[in-house]
Design a protein around this motif. Structure first.
Motif, PDB file in Angstrom:
ATOM      1  N   GLU A   1       1.839  -7.435   5.254  1.00 30.82           N
ATOM      2  CA  GLU A   1       2.909  -8.268   5.775  1.00 30.82           C
ATOM      3  C   GLU A   1       4.258  -7.805   5.231  1.00 30.82           C
ATOM      4  O   GLU A   1       4.312  -7.091   4.220  1.00 30.82           O
ATOM      5  N   PRO A   2       5.360  -8.194   5.887  1.00 30.05           N
ATOM      6  CA  PRO A   2       6.685  -7.855   5.361  1.00 30.05           C
ATOM      7  C   PRO A   2       6.901  -8.492   3.990  1.00 30.05           C
ATOM      8  O   PRO A   2       6.398  -9.590   3.711  1.00 30.05           O
ATOM      9  N   ARG A   3       7.653  -7.827   3.141  1.00 29.50           N
ATOM     10  CA  ARG A   3       7.935  -8.344   1.800  1.00 29.50           C
ATOM     11  C   ARG A   3       8.562  -9.734   1.862  1.00 29.50           C
ATOM     12  O   ARG A   3       8.283 -10.590   1.024  1.00 29.50           O
ATOM     13  N   GLU A   4       9.425  -9.968   2.869  1.00 27.93           N
ATOM     14  CA  GLU A   4      10.087 -11.266   2.984  1.00 27.93           C
ATOM     15  C   GLU A   4       9.084 -12.401   3.169  1.00 27.93           C
ATOM     16  O   GLU A   4       9.295 -13.519   2.693  1.00 27.93           O
ATOM     17  N   GLN A   5       7.974 -12.124   3.846  1.00 29.62           N
ATOM     18  CA  GLN A   5       6.948 -13.136   4.039  1.00 29.62           C
ATOM     19  C   GLN A   5       6.285 -13.496   2.702  1.00 29.62           C
ATOM     20  O   GLN A   5       6.012 -14.676   2.424  1.00 29.62           O
ATOM     21  N   LEU A   6       6.032 -12.497   1.861  1.00 35.23           N
ATOM     22  CA  LEU A   6       5.447 -12.756   0.549  1.00 35.23           C
ATOM     23  C   LEU A   6       6.418 -13.549  -0.330  1.00 35.23           C
ATOM     24  O   LEU A   6       6.016 -14.457  -1.050  1.00 35.23           O
ATOM     25  N   THR A   7       7.701 -13.211  -0.228  1.00 32.58           N
ATOM     26  CA  THR A   7       8.716 -13.940  -0.999  1.00 32.58           C
ATOM     27  C   THR A   7       8.768 -15.404  -0.576  1.00 32.58           C
ATOM     28  O   THR A   7       8.899 -16.306  -1.411  1.00 32.58           O
ATOM     29  N   ARG A   8       8.633 -15.648   0.706  1.00 32.29           N
ATOM     30  CA  ARG A   8       8.665 -17.023   1.201  1.00 32.29           C
ATOM     31  C   ARG A   8       7.451 -17.813   0.700  1.00 32.29           C
ATOM     32  O   ARG A   8       7.578 -18.964   0.267  1.00 32.29           O
ATOM     33  N   LEU A   9       6.280 -17.188   0.736  1.00 31.59           N
ATOM     34  CA  LEU A   9       5.070 -17.881   0.294  1.00 31.59           C
ATOM     35  C   LEU A   9       5.040 -18.083  -1.220  1.00 31.59           C
ATOM     36  O   LEU A   9       4.607 -19.131  -1.706  1.00 31.59           O
ATOM     37  N   ALA A  10       5.503 -17.074  -1.965  1.00 25.95           N
ATOM     38  CA  ALA A  10       5.480 -17.162  -3.426  1.00 25.95           C
ATOM     39  C   ALA A  10       6.651 -17.980  -3.961  1.00 25.95           C
ATOM     40  O   ALA A  10       6.615 -18.431  -5.098  1.00 25.95           O
ATOM     41  N   ARG A  11       7.692 -18.148  -3.137  1.00 24.69           N
ATOM     42  CA  ARG A  11       8.925 -18.838  -3.548  1.00 24.69           C
ATOM     43  C   ARG A  11       9.612 -18.112  -4.695  1.00 24.69           C
ATOM     44  O   ARG A  11      10.283 -18.718  -5.532  1.00 24.69           O
ATOM     45  N   THR A  12       9.420 -16.816  -4.749  1.00 27.66           N
ATOM     46  CA  THR A  12      10.076 -15.954  -5.725  1.00 27.66           C
ATOM     47  C   THR A  12       9.955 -14.522  -5.236  1.00 27.66           C
ATOM     48  O   THR A  12       9.039 -14.208  -4.459  1.00 27.66           O
ATOM     49  N   ASP A  13      10.863 -13.662  -5.673  1.00 24.88           N
ATOM     50  CA  ASP A  13      10.773 -12.247  -5.302  1.00 24.88           C
ATOM     51  C   ASP A  13      10.084 -11.428  -6.402  1.00 24.88           C
ATOM     52  O   ASP A  13      10.092 -10.203  -6.369  1.00 24.88           O
ATOM     53  N   ALA A  14       9.465 -12.126  -7.381  1.00 20.62           N
ATOM     54  CA  ALA A  14       8.805 -11.441  -8.491  1.00 20.62           C
ATOM     55  C   ALA A  14       7.326 -11.192  -8.213  1.00 20.62           C
ATOM     56  O   ALA A  14       6.534 -11.038  -9.135  1.00 20.62           O
ATOM     57  N   HIS A  15       6.942 -11.117  -6.938  1.00 13.82           N
ATOM     58  CA  HIS A  15       5.520 -11.000  -6.583  1.00 13.82           C
ATOM     59  C   HIS A  15       4.983  -9.582  -6.643  1.00 13.82           C
ATOM     60  O   HIS A  15       3.782  -9.368  -6.476  1.00 13.82           O
ATOM     61  N   GLN A  16       5.859  -8.596  -6.825  1.00 14.69           N
ATOM     62  CA  GLN A  16       5.453  -7.186  -6.929  1.00 14.69           C
ATOM     63  C   GLN A  16       4.763  -6.677  -5.667  1.00 14.69           C
ATOM     64  O   GLN A  16       4.023  -5.694  -5.695  1.00 14.69           O
ATOM     65  N   GLY A  17       4.997  -7.358  -4.553  1.00 16.00           N
ATOM     66  CA  GLY A  17       4.404  -6.907  -3.301  1.00 16.00           C
ATOM     67  C   GLY A  17       2.947  -7.279  -3.132  1.00 16.00           C
ATOM     68  O   GLY A  17       2.260  -6.737  -2.260  1.00 16.00           O
ATOM     69  N   VAL A  18       2.447  -8.233  -3.952  1.00 15.21           N
ATOM     70  CA  VAL A  18       1.046  -8.648  -3.877  1.00 15.21           C
ATOM     71  C   VAL A  18       0.961 -10.160  -3.999  1.00 15.21           C
ATOM     72  O   VAL A  18       1.580 -10.760  -4.884  1.00 15.21           O
ATOM     73  N   LEU A  19       0.174 -10.779  -3.136  1.00 16.53           N
ATOM     74  CA  LEU A  19       0.000 -12.230  -3.167  1.00 16.53           C
ATOM     75  C   LEU A  19      -1.406 -12.570  -2.696  1.00 16.53           C
ATOM     76  O   LEU A  19      -1.929 -11.943  -1.781  1.00 16.53           O
TER      77      LEU A  19
END
Length: 259
Positions: A52-70
């Protein structure tokens, strides 16, 4: 469903097998060996991987510190105090109880140390305590997925129950005595750590059989709770390892258990 993010938390969730993963999402923009190994681990574990796009992971994690994995995971099932006490363990039992730790970063750091120091289980109160969230998992580098955690409604009652099971209750307090290095941890015990800045609640303190202190050589009177906990947990591990290497010896009788 819960969310975990970051390479280590997701990898340790897969390795521990403690709870079911619905799927793992990886950022389309990231490609490297560490991510490839994680994807291979997912496939070996039968866990679906979504790109998925990085922005989608940021939205789900509510942070940009997800390192591209969720990872989307089932909610954690916590143990009861009876679960901890009924476990068959080799050697002396060593537990950690946390009296109102509210900072998730401190909780994560303590769980990471508890895993590293071989703690047999952690007791957390349901109220006035940080929850085991994705932030805690990230701070613990995934160790929170391996630590056995019991949630209790009343910490004092849980400590009293541990006493009845011949477990010494050892609190850490800046006005306590003796110093932690002078205490004999080669016994069944639970280390109790108090709130950031305020320490142990009065009732919890009164429940402790012993109150230990960490001597301070500078101008401040105490350490951060996660640092203080690490100092004492590793001293306990040092003593217990030394004991196991030389074999059991008679230990002096202590007074106060169950008082």
């Amino acid at each position: 469903m819960d969310v975990l993010y970051g390479l280590h938390p997701v990898e340790e969730a897969l390795r521990s097998g403690a709870r079911q993963l619905d799927h793992v999402s990886v950022a389309r923009e990231r490609r490297d060996e560490r991510l490839d190994r994680l994807i291979q681990l997912c496939r070996a574990s039968g866990v679906r991987v979504a790109v998925e796009p990085r922005e989608q992971l940021t939205r789900l994690a509510r942070t940009d510190a997800h390192q591209g994995v969720l990872a989307v995971v089932r909610e954690r099932n916590f143990l009861s105090i009876e679960d901890l006490l009924s476990s068959k363990l080799d050697g002396f039992r060593f537990f950690l109880a946390l009296d109102g730790i509210e900072d998730p970063h401190n909780l994560g750091a303590l769980l990471r140390t508890a895993d590293g120091a071989g703690v047999d289980g952690v007791v957390l109160p349901e109220r006035r305590s940080a929850s085991v969230t994705a932030t805690v998992a990230k701070t613990s580098a995934g160790a929170s997925e391996h630590v056995r955690i019991a949630r209790v409604t009343n910490l004092v009652r849980a400590l009293e129950q541990m006493k009845k099971n011949n477990i010494w209750v050892i609190g850490l307090d800046e006005r306590g005595t003796p110093d932690y290095i002078d205490f004999d941890f080669k016994t069944d015990c639970v280390l109790v750590l108090g709130r950031e800045g305020a320490g142990l609640h009065d009732l919890v303190k009164k429940t402790c059989d012993h109150l230990l202190r960490i001597p301070m050589g500078g101008q401040v009177s105490s350490l951060n709770v996660s640092v203080a906990g690490a100092v004492v947990m590793y001293e306990a591990m040092r003593q217990r390892r030394q004991f196991s290497s030389i074999g059991p010896k008679a230990t002096k009788e202590r007074k106060g258990l169950g008082s």
